[in-house]
Design an enzyme around this catalytic site. Sequence first.
Site, mmCIF file in Angstrom:
data_model
loop_
_atom_site.group_PDB
_atom_site.id
_atom_site.type_symbol
_atom_site.label_atom_id
_atom_site.label_comp_id
_atom_site.label_asym_id
_atom_site.label_seq_id
_atom_site.Cartn_x
_atom_site.Cartn_y
_atom_site.Cartn_z
ATOM 1 N N GLY A 44 2.414 1.619 10.890
ATOM 2 C CA GLY A 44 3.461 2.637 10.849
ATOM 3 C C GLY A 44 4.138 2.909 12.180
ATOM 4 C CG HIS A 95 -5.918 1.767 4.875
ATOM 5 N ND1 HIS A 95 -5.522 2.681 5.841
ATOM 6 C CD2 HIS A 95 -4.901 0.896 4.733
ATOM 7 C CE1 HIS A 95 -4.297 2.358 6.240
ATOM 8 N NE2 HIS A 95 -3.902 1.278 5.593
ATOM 9 C CG ASN A 119 -1.723 1.246 1.384
ATOM 10 O OD1 ASN A 119 -1.832 2.029 0.440
ATOM 11 N ND2 ASN A 119 -2.313 1.444 2.559
ATOM 12 C CE LYS A 121 0.050 3.332 4.754
ATOM 13 N NZ LYS A 121 0.009 3.467 6.188
ATOM 14 C CB SER A 152 4.766 -2.556 12.092
ATOM 15 O OG SER A 152 4.439 -1.212 12.390
ATOM 16 C CD GLU A 171 -3.002 5.382 6.691
ATOM 17 O OE1 GLU A 171 -2.944 5.558 5.467
ATOM 18 O OE2 GLU A 171 -2.075 4.870 7.354
ATOM 19 C CD GLU A 185 -3.686 -2.755 7.057
ATOM 20 O OE1 GLU A 185 -2.509 -2.888 6.735
ATOM 21 O OE2 GLU A 185 -4.382 -1.795 6.716
HETATM 22 C C1 PEP Z 1 -0.922 0.029 6.052
HETATM 23 O O1 PEP Z 1 -1.119 1.209 6.217
HETATM 24 O O2 PEP Z 1 -1.716 -0.647 5.376
HETATM 25 C C2 PEP Z 1 0.252 -0.578 6.667
HETATM 26 C C3 PEP Z 1 0.230 -1.855 6.906
HETATM 27 O O3 PEP Z 1 1.300 0.254 6.967
HETATM 28 P P1 PEP Z 1 2.714 -0.156 7.617
HETATM 29 O O4 PEP Z 1 3.167 -1.440 6.988
HETATM 30 O O5 PEP Z 1 3.629 0.977 7.278
HETATM 31 O O6 PEP Z 1 2.492 -0.321 9.085
#
Ligand code: PEP
Length: 249
Positions: free
Chosen positions: A170, A93, A10, A12, A209, A95, A164
């Site tokens: 992040g 997602h 992703n 973003k 992460s 976000e 997630e």
């Molecule tokens: C995400 O935002 O879908 C995600 C998994 O981010 P990260 O791997 O950076 O934690």
Amino acid sequence: MSVKKLVAGNWKMNGVSADLDQIRAIASASRGYEDVDVALCVPTILIDRAARAVPGFSIGGQDVHHAEKGAHTGCTSALMLLDAGASLTLVGHSERRDAQRESDAEVKAKAEAALSVGLNAIVCVGESLDIRELGSAVETVMGQLDGSLPRSLEGEAELAIAYEPIWAIGTGKIPTAPDIAQMHAAIRRKLRERYGSAGAGIRILYGGSVKASNAKEIFTIADVDGALVGGASLNVEDFIPIVAAASGR
Ligand code: PEP
């Protein structure tokens, strides 16, 4: 049931023309791992160029509008994503659930819109840290699924789920292996309840992460059928070791 793992990046709000070389490098290195499905979900405006740059490699969107077309300024329909060269899209997602206040019902409508035109959909769910600390993570995610899952799985397009935890995105923090296992098992039960035997084949990705250093362990957990990767998907050096881990190498 063992399914082919899916590792989806992703990007973003990252990626301009200069980054197409990175997409080419990722697509090319992914060819060495045919036992893993690999995809990159890039900004909408980059989909067409990315898809042309890497024919045969899966490029996805990060969101889709639920309507077919019409007066929705600035939005992108499922058919438009498909037309631009996408084969999948994320929906819901965290976000977007947070910043755009997307409800479960909207996420469900988006997933249905994607599937209806043949676009694979990854429905994202996950709990906040407060909810995890309250001990209500599983209940909360089950509630999100009740509201966000598409009504049916008719057609060729594939549904996947990405679990997630918001507090893991992040941050460098990840749940314990037993916590991931507990959540993925609960999601699997829900998918079987909802879709019967077809629920057994729906891929459940872990996201939050994921890095080269933790991917191997995460992929050994039951019902982890892949990963949704944010930061570590932005370059080939960080991303491909995760694909390799999904391949068991
Ligand atoms: C995400 O935002 O879908 C995600 C998994 O981010 P990260 O791997 O950076 O934690």
